[in-house]
Design an enzyme around this catalytic site. Sequence first.
Site, PDB file in Angstrom:
ATOM      1  N   SER A   1       0.917  -1.171  -0.006  1.00 17.27           N
ATOM      2  CA  SER A   1       0.158   0.094  -0.073  1.00 17.27           C
ATOM      3  C   SER A   1       0.802   1.272  -0.190  1.00 17.27           C
ATOM      4  O   SER A   1       0.482   2.302  -0.420  1.00 17.27           O
ATOM      5  CB  SER A   1      -1.047   0.214   1.327  1.00 17.27           C
ATOM      6  OG  SER A   1      -0.148  -0.275   2.451  1.00 17.27           O
TER       7      SER A   1
ATOM      8  N   ASP B   1      -4.742   7.417   7.751  1.00 21.94           N
ATOM      9  CA  ASP B   1      -5.618   6.761   8.214  1.00 21.94           C
ATOM     10  C   ASP B   1      -5.341   5.597   9.463  1.00 21.94           C
ATOM     11  O   ASP B   1      -5.842   4.546   9.656  1.00 21.94           O
ATOM     12  CB  ASP B   1      -6.059   5.929   7.043  1.00 21.94           C
ATOM     13  CG  ASP B   1      -5.120   5.012   6.457  1.00 21.94           C
ATOM     14  OD1 ASP B   1      -3.980   4.958   6.754  1.00 21.94           O
ATOM     15  OD2 ASP B   1      -5.399   4.352   5.391  1.00 21.94           O
TER      16      ASP B   1
ATOM     17  N   HIS C   1      -1.281   4.423   7.041  1.00 21.93           N
ATOM     18  CA  HIS C   1      -0.570   4.975   5.784  1.00 21.93           C
ATOM     19  C   HIS C   1      -0.164   6.505   6.078  1.00 21.93           C
ATOM     20  O   HIS C   1      -0.794   6.927   6.705  1.00 21.93           O
ATOM     21  CB  HIS C   1      -1.470   4.987   4.671  1.00 21.93           C
ATOM     22  CG  HIS C   1      -1.834   3.504   4.287  1.00 21.93           C
ATOM     23  ND1 HIS C   1      -3.200   3.059   4.466  1.00 21.93           N
ATOM     24  CD2 HIS C   1      -0.990   2.358   3.637  1.00 21.93           C
ATOM     25  CE1 HIS C   1      -3.181   1.611   4.257  1.00 21.93           C
ATOM     26  NE2 HIS C   1      -1.965   1.182   3.787  1.00 21.93           N
TER      27      HIS C   1
END
Length: 389
Positions: free
Chosen positions: A41, A349, A352
């Site tokens: 991610s 969040d 990240h």
Amino acid sequence: MGSHMLMCGLTLTTLFSMISVSMADDKSVCNFPAIFNFGDSNSDTGGLSAAFGQAPPPHGESYFHHPAGRYCDGRVIIDFIAQKLGLPLLSAYLDSVGTNFSHGANFATAGSTVRPQNTTLRQGGFSPISLDVQFVEFCEFQNRTQTFRAQNEVFKSLLPPAEYFNDALYTFDIGQNDLTSGYFSNMSVTEVKAYIPDVLLQLSNTIRYIYARGGRYFWIHNTGPVGCLPYVIDRLLVRTPDVDAAGCATPFNEVAQVFNEGLKQSVMELRKELPLAALTYVDVYTLKYEMFTNPSKHGFVDPLRACCGHGGKYNYNANIGCGAMKNVNGTQIMIGKACKDPGVKVIWDGVHFTQAANKFITEHIETGAFSDPPIPLKMACLRNPPTSH
Ligand SMILES: *[C@@H]1O[C@H](CO)[C@@H](O)[C@H](O)[C@H]1NC(C)=O
Ligand SMILES: *[C@@H]1O[C@H](CO)[C@@H](O)[C@H](O)[C@H]1NC(C)=O
Ligand SMILES: *[C@@H]1O[C@H](CO)[C@@H](O)[C@H](O)[C@H]1NC(C)=O
Ligand SMILES: *[C@@H]1O[C@H](CO)[C@@H](O)[C@H](O)[C@H]1NC(C)=O
Ligand SMILES: *[C@@H]1O[C@H](CO)[C@@H](O)[C@H](O)[C@H]1NC(C)=O
């Protein structure tokens, strides 16, 4: 390209004088025509979203103004790297609509690990697109793009020519989930440390395979201080209440550093083994950690507290993620809301980094000051690194 082949034969003295010249015109040094990215991610630009659904609003709000397959309010580091190299943002390989791969492709998906996991996404939370799968996708991509380019002009303008696979920058940012997957399945830090050599071997092997298929320029990020991330602290601090002055969980950061030492060593070994390769090890750990230890110096506030989330000490709730909605008397209300100014936040969040943090990191890694060898991004095609002498 073409010019870089000559550049690689330069003497050390010339290399140093080139590094000291202004950054303004050094795009001509390597002139990477494409980027092929592998990762999780931290560098996903739409892979997981393509297969498993979009990360919802407010993801993407600061730059794209709509969800854009990134687990971020805006651009991730690989977006900034593409822009620094004068290339378009990378399309995700798995995205079937609206993609343009003329200057590269992104095989990263959120939740990816180096080692294939033995659990599904629903069971373990990790992506089935582990690094071995990303490599298979890359092979398919390399072959099929050439078949289709030969067919017509539309494909020619959407797909990279064969030589781009030799001249491209191959970027890697993966490993974080290999560490957390162990913790989340209740392994001790000792148990996690014990399998790090296997993770590193599989990562090195992927680089060997790409080299065998013509790849030459590799840009490899180390892993970040996972012990500073709310999703790790929130879930695991009960087990290891050992925190540093910044509030980060020390044991998890120590394991990340063990991984990074091993990665640096692996890259040094690959350098000896792959004579035509230029491999750059990039220390993003130090920059990420710096934002937690000296936030105000870099314009950040309250670094452990997520911008987008739902309550608690870290504004992070594992069950109520960024963008989560709730039905209140027949009306959908967002309960996983974003903060007012993501521009001063480090964590987006709980898992990240924000676009602002990603920008800070990229601006520092671009110069080469955090790399081994210490050469700038735009010169990452140069072999015979100063540090090897
Ligand atoms: C998955 O299972 C195989 C076979 O038992 C094992 O070799 C491998 O290490 C496992 N992978 C992980 C990530 O635990
Ligand atoms: C790619 O094409 C080459 C040459 O046709 C072939 O030998 C190779 O098996 C193909 N690889 C994949 C992964 O399809
Ligand atoms: C794909 O992107 C390249 C580079 O931005 C551009 O030149 C080309 O026209 C695009 N192709 C299509 C079909 O949009
Ligand atoms: C880890 O331990 C916790 C607490 O004992 C338990 O609830 C959970 O199911 C365990 N998780 C795994 C994956 O074994
Ligand atoms: C939902 O409706 C009920 C009944 O009209 C009302 O008492 C309650 O306050 C409402 N809840 C919210 C959050 O608006």
